[in-house]
Design a protein around this motif. Structure first.
Motif, PDB file in Angstrom:
ATOM      1  N   GLY A 126      -8.976  -4.105   3.131  1.00  0.00           N
ATOM      2  CA  GLY A 126      -7.899  -4.188   2.152  1.00  0.00           C
ATOM      3  C   GLY A 126      -8.288  -3.567   0.827  1.00  0.00           C
ATOM      4  N   ALA A 127      -9.505  -3.882   0.346  1.00  0.00           N
ATOM      5  CA  ALA A 127      -9.974  -3.309  -0.921  1.00  0.00           C
ATOM      6  C   ALA A 127     -10.152  -1.797  -0.812  1.00  0.00           C
ATOM      7  CB  ALA A 127     -11.287  -3.967  -1.332  1.00  0.00           C
ATOM      8  N   ALA A 128     -10.646  -1.321   0.340  1.00  0.00           N
ATOM      9  CA  ALA A 128     -10.819   0.120   0.542  1.00  0.00           C
ATOM     10  C   ALA A 128      -9.467   0.828   0.585  1.00  0.00           C
ATOM     11  CB  ALA A 128     -11.589   0.377   1.830  1.00  0.00           C
ATOM     12  N   ALA A 129      -8.483   0.213   1.236  1.00  0.00           N
ATOM     13  CA  ALA A 129      -7.154   0.822   1.314  1.00  0.00           C
ATOM     14  C   ALA A 129      -6.528   0.953  -0.067  1.00  0.00           C
ATOM     15  CB  ALA A 129      -6.260  -0.015   2.231  1.00  0.00           C
ATOM     16  N   VAL A 130      -6.728  -0.044  -0.921  1.00  0.00           N
ATOM     17  CA  VAL A 130      -6.204   0.041  -2.291  1.00  0.00           C
ATOM     18  C   VAL A 130      -6.816   1.233  -3.016  1.00  0.00           C
ATOM     19  CG1 VAL A 130      -6.147  -1.089  -4.537  1.00  0.00           C
ATOM     20  CG2 VAL A 130      -5.644  -2.403  -2.482  1.00  0.00           C
ATOM     21  N   CYS A 131      -8.115   1.447  -2.857  1.00  0.00           N
ATOM     22  CA  CYS A 131      -8.768   2.594  -3.503  1.00  0.00           C
ATOM     23  C   CYS A 131      -8.120   3.908  -3.089  1.00  0.00           C
ATOM     24  CB  CYS A 131     -10.257   2.625  -3.146  1.00  0.00           C
ATOM     25  SG  CYS A 131     -11.246   1.368  -3.980  1.00  0.00           S
ATOM     26  N   LEU A 132      -7.788   4.024  -1.819  1.00  0.00           N
ATOM     27  CA  LEU A 132      -7.232   5.284  -1.327  1.00  0.00           C
ATOM     28  C   LEU A 132      -5.799   5.526  -1.790  1.00  0.00           C
ATOM     29  CD1 LEU A 132      -8.625   5.525   2.315  1.00  0.00           C
ATOM     30  CD2 LEU A 132      -9.561   6.450   0.186  1.00  0.00           C
ATOM     31  N   THR A 133      -5.166   4.535  -2.396  1.00  0.00           N
ATOM     32  CA  THR A 133      -3.829   4.762  -2.968  1.00  0.00           C
ATOM     33  C   THR A 133      -3.902   5.408  -4.338  1.00  0.00           C
ATOM     34  OG1 THR A 133      -3.689   2.584  -4.062  1.00  0.00           O
ATOM     35  CG2 THR A 133      -2.939   2.719  -1.761  1.00  0.00           C
ATOM     36  N   ALA A 177      -7.564   9.414  -8.126  1.00  0.00           N
ATOM     37  CA  ALA A 177      -8.827   9.661  -8.816  1.00  0.00           C
ATOM     38  C   ALA A 177      -9.957   8.760  -8.354  1.00  0.00           C
ATOM     39  CB  ALA A 177      -8.629   9.480 -10.334  1.00  0.00           C
ATOM     40  N   THR A 178      -9.766   8.002  -7.270  1.00  0.00           N
ATOM     41  CA  THR A 178     -10.824   7.110  -6.815  1.00  0.00           C
ATOM     42  C   THR A 178     -12.103   7.872  -6.479  1.00  0.00           C
ATOM     43  OG1 THR A 178     -11.433   5.434  -5.187  1.00  0.00           O
ATOM     44  CG2 THR A 178     -10.027   7.217  -4.424  1.00  0.00           C
ATOM     45  N   ARG A 179     -13.224   7.243  -6.761  1.00  0.00           N
ATOM     46  CA  ARG A 179     -14.523   7.799  -6.375  1.00  0.00           C
ATOM     47  C   ARG A 179     -15.023   7.194  -5.068  1.00  0.00           C
ATOM     48  NH1 ARG A 179     -17.671   9.990 -10.789  1.00  0.00           N
ATOM     49  NH2 ARG A 179     -16.433  10.092 -12.700  1.00  0.00           N
ATOM     50  N   MET A 180     -14.223   6.340  -4.450  1.00  0.00           N
ATOM     51  CA  MET A 180     -14.703   5.537  -3.331  1.00  0.00           C
ATOM     52  C   MET A 180     -14.244   6.028  -1.961  1.00  0.00           C
ATOM     53  SD  MET A 180     -16.629   3.202  -4.561  1.00  0.00           S
ATOM     54  CE  MET A 180     -17.087   2.872  -6.283  1.00  0.00           C
ATOM     55  N   ARG A 181     -13.769   7.255  -1.860  1.00  0.00           N
ATOM     56  CA  ARG A 181     -13.311   7.733  -0.553  1.00  0.00           C
ATOM     57  C   ARG A 181     -14.404   7.673   0.507  1.00  0.00           C
ATOM     58  NH1 ARG A 181      -8.232   9.539  -0.736  1.00  0.00           N
ATOM     59  NH2 ARG A 181      -7.401   9.990  -2.814  1.00  0.00           N
ATOM     60  N   PRO A 182     -15.604   8.181   0.255  1.00  0.00           N
ATOM     61  CA  PRO A 182     -16.636   8.061   1.297  1.00  0.00           C
ATOM     62  C   PRO A 182     -17.018   6.614   1.579  1.00  0.00           C
ATOM     63  CG  PRO A 182     -17.559   8.967  -0.739  1.00  0.00           C
ATOM     64  CD  PRO A 182     -16.084   8.974  -0.898  1.00  0.00           C
ATOM     65  N   LEU A 190       0.826  -1.210   0.000  1.00  0.00           N
ATOM     66  CA  LEU A 190       0.000   0.000   0.000  1.00  0.00           C
ATOM     67  C   LEU A 190       0.861   1.261   0.000  1.00  0.00           C
ATOM     68  CD1 LEU A 190      -2.697  -1.183   2.562  1.00  0.00           C
ATOM     69  CD2 LEU A 190      -3.051  -0.806   0.114  1.00  0.00           C
ATOM     70  N   LEU A 191       1.955   1.251   0.754  1.00  0.00           N
ATOM     71  CA  LEU A 191       2.860   2.396   0.762  1.00  0.00           C
ATOM     72  C   LEU A 191       3.493   2.585  -0.611  1.00  0.00           C
ATOM     73  CD1 LEU A 191       4.618   2.030   4.224  1.00  0.00           C
ATOM     74  CD2 LEU A 191       3.245   3.976   3.470  1.00  0.00           C
ATOM     75  N   ARG A 192       3.921   1.493  -1.210  1.00  0.00           N
ATOM     76  CA  ARG A 192       4.530   1.583  -2.534  1.00  0.00           C
ATOM     77  C   ARG A 192       3.538   2.121  -3.557  1.00  0.00           C
ATOM     78  NH1 ARG A 192       7.026  -3.549  -5.925  1.00  0.00           N
ATOM     79  NH2 ARG A 192       7.686  -2.360  -7.757  1.00  0.00           N
ATOM     80  N   ALA A 193       2.309   1.641  -3.502  1.00  0.00           N
ATOM     81  CA  ALA A 193       1.289   2.122  -4.442  1.00  0.00           C
ATOM     82  C   ALA A 193       0.982   3.590  -4.215  1.00  0.00           C
ATOM     83  CB  ALA A 193       0.017   1.275  -4.300  1.00  0.00           C
ATOM     84  N   GLY A 220      -1.127   8.821  -4.750  1.00  0.00           N
ATOM     85  CA  GLY A 220      -2.264   8.734  -3.833  1.00  0.00           C
ATOM     86  C   GLY A 220      -1.934   9.059  -2.401  1.00  0.00           C
ATOM     87  N   GLY A 221      -0.646   9.167  -2.079  1.00  0.00           N
ATOM     88  CA  GLY A 221      -0.257   9.481  -0.715  1.00  0.00           C
ATOM     89  C   GLY A 221      -0.365   8.263   0.188  1.00  0.00           C
ATOM     90  N   ARG A 222      -0.451   8.536   1.481  1.00  0.00           N
ATOM     91  CA  ARG A 222      -0.446   7.456   2.461  1.00  0.00           C
ATOM     92  C   ARG A 222      -1.811   7.208   3.093  1.00  0.00           C
ATOM     93  NH1 ARG A 222       4.749   9.750   2.856  1.00  0.00           N
ATOM     94  NH2 ARG A 222       3.960  11.460   4.113  1.00  0.00           N
ATOM     95  N   SER A 223      -2.869   7.712   2.482  1.00  0.00           N
ATOM     96  CA  SER A 223      -4.210   7.520   3.053  1.00  0.00           C
ATOM     97  C   SER A 223      -4.577   6.043   3.138  1.00  0.00           C
ATOM     98  CB  SER A 223      -5.253   8.255   2.211  1.00  0.00           C
ATOM     99  OG  SER A 223      -5.030   9.638   2.222  1.00  0.00           O
ATOM    100  N   GLY A 224      -4.290   5.290   2.069  1.00  0.00           N
ATOM    101  CA  GLY A 224      -4.599   3.871   2.082  1.00  0.00           C
ATOM    102  C   GLY A 224      -3.819   3.130   3.145  1.00  0.00           C
TER     103      GLY A 224
END
Length: 421
Positions: free
Chosen positions: A321-328, A331-336, A105-108, A113-117
């Motif tokens: 895990g799937a949510a964390a990938v989105c936050l990497t 342009a994800t639409r899945m933050r909320p 997740l850090l690498r992605a 995407g930063g470190r939010s994921g």
């Protein structure tokens, strides 16, 4: 200066991970006790018992609680081959997979995407309590995270990883079902997945006995007390309109009585509708970016979790895990949606194991806790569907593709593909 900030931010993430995981291990080992949180028997008794059977070359043929594909047997066996007690070796295995997931997740996140994921993963997994380290779902989730992150640039590798994940616990194949772009990438991913599954099945079929007995046991599941389908029976019990019972059935506590079979059929029907939605979205969608892949994967896992007849506490690890990938992905639409899933983690710890007795008694407190958790997941699934459906409506999102990821482009028409081939 930028490199220093990057390094210090990464150090903070790993420090947070270490503190949270040390707490999980302390709770799992019983050094620090919280009431009603002894969830270690699954590893110390069930897993270790399975391992003793598996080492003889056969699967637990007479145990209806064995409901996993054959590769899961290798995960269960592995702690027997490691030094130390089975339980401590299992904790070490899970911790290693947990750390590897954070590393991915850090690498992605470095692509923009930063470190939010990474932070979502660091903070929310401990909120599930020691259950997170007393099941093998972290191992499976690591494979699914790696598969999702590989889909855009290395679809064949993603297919192999999804195939391995499917042979561990089935659900990682949803990464491909929801997210693989049409065309050559899809064919490469699905072919690699099919070949991997076939190879694993063949290997276990010729070297062990009873590798596929889990299929009979899984098909006999009912409505587990933590699933969305259980809510009508909770409210029916509170109002006196339903007089069934809760009992151990095929390895979990399930509702038994009038109407249970009908609700079970409804949940299966909803899973089929979820599949139809994903297929329809794929036919309609023309925009494929790293965000599309991650968002579709989260939506697929959410839909099939919510419509499952069983939602065990460890299933939240899949969703996190799937949510964390989105936050990497910027342009994800899945933050909320990701933060709704994150909010479900502490509620899951409250309903199991802290107040699981209230669920079994179908008290007002138990009903409120499980309703809040399941309805939150339902809201996340519906919001994910809405946001995924709108993907591609704004062509400007193509400009938001993170560095290193090929720019989005509409899927070529069938005639053009045929000519090129």
């Amino acid at each position: 200066m930028a490199m220093r900030n990057l390094t210090s931010g990464t150090v903070r993430v790993w420090t947070g991970w270490t503190l949270g995981r040390v707490l999980l291990v302390i709770l799992a080992l019983g050094v620090l006790r919280v009431p009603h949180t002894d969830v270690t028997s699954d590893v110390k008794v069930i897993y270790q018992g399975w391992a003793e059977v598996l080492r003889t070359g056969t699967f637990p043929l007479d145990d209806v609680t064995w409901q996993y594909p054959p590769l899961a047997g290798l995960v269960i066996l592995l702690p027997l081959w490691l030094p130390g007690s089975y339980f401590v070796a299992f904790l070490a295995l899970v911790a290693a997979c947990d750390a590897a997931a954070l590393g991915l997740l850090l690498r992605a996140g470095r692509r923009g995407g930063g470190r939010s994921g990474a932070w979502l993963w660091v903070v929310t997994v401990p909120l599930l309590g020691p259950t997170a380290y007393c099941r093998f779902d972290l191992v499976v989730t690591l494979v699914a995270i790696a598969a999702t992150l590989s889909l855009v640039s290395r679809p064949r590798l993603a297919g192999v990883l999804a195939g391995l994940g499917a042979m561990l616990k089935v659900w990682p194949v949803l990464v491909l079902a929801g997210a693989t772009p049409r065309g050559h990438a899809a064919r490469r991913a699905w072919t690699a997945c099919a070949v991997t599954c076939a190879a694993v099945c063949f290997g276990f079929a010729v070297s062990t006995h009873g590798a596929f007995s889990f299929l009979d046991f899984q098909g006999a599941r009912g409505i587990e007390v933590e699933s969305l389908g259980a809510l009508p029976f909770y409210f029916g019990s509170l109002t006196g309109l339903w007089h069934g019972r809760v009992a151990m059935h095929y390895g979990s506590l399930e509702f038994l009585g009038r109407g249970v079979q009908a609700v079970s059929h409804v949940m299966v029907g909803l899973s089929l509708l979820s599949l139809a939605f994903l297929l329809l979205w794929r036919l309609r969608n023309r925009l494929w970016t790293a965000a599309t892949v991650a968002d579709a994967a989260l939506t697929a896992v959410l839909l099939f979790t919510v419509t499952s007849r069983v939602i065990s506490p460890q299933y939240l690890i899949w969703l996190l895990g799937a949510a964390a990938v989105c936050l990497t992905v910027p342009a994800t639409r899945m933050r909320p949606v990701a933060w709704l899933v994150a909010a479900a983690a502490p509620l899951t710890f409250l309903e199991f194991p802290l107040y699981f007795g209230e669920l079994v008694r179908r008290s007002a407190l138990g009903t409120a806790l499980i309703s809040a958790r399941d309805l939150l997941l339902l809201a996340a699934a519906l919001l994910a569907c809405i946001r995924l459906w709108r993907t591609g409506a704004d062509a400007g999102t193509a400009a938001l593709t993170p560095p290193g990821v090929p720019a989005a482009s509409p899927a070529p028409p069938a005639r053009r593909r045929a000519t090129a081939r």
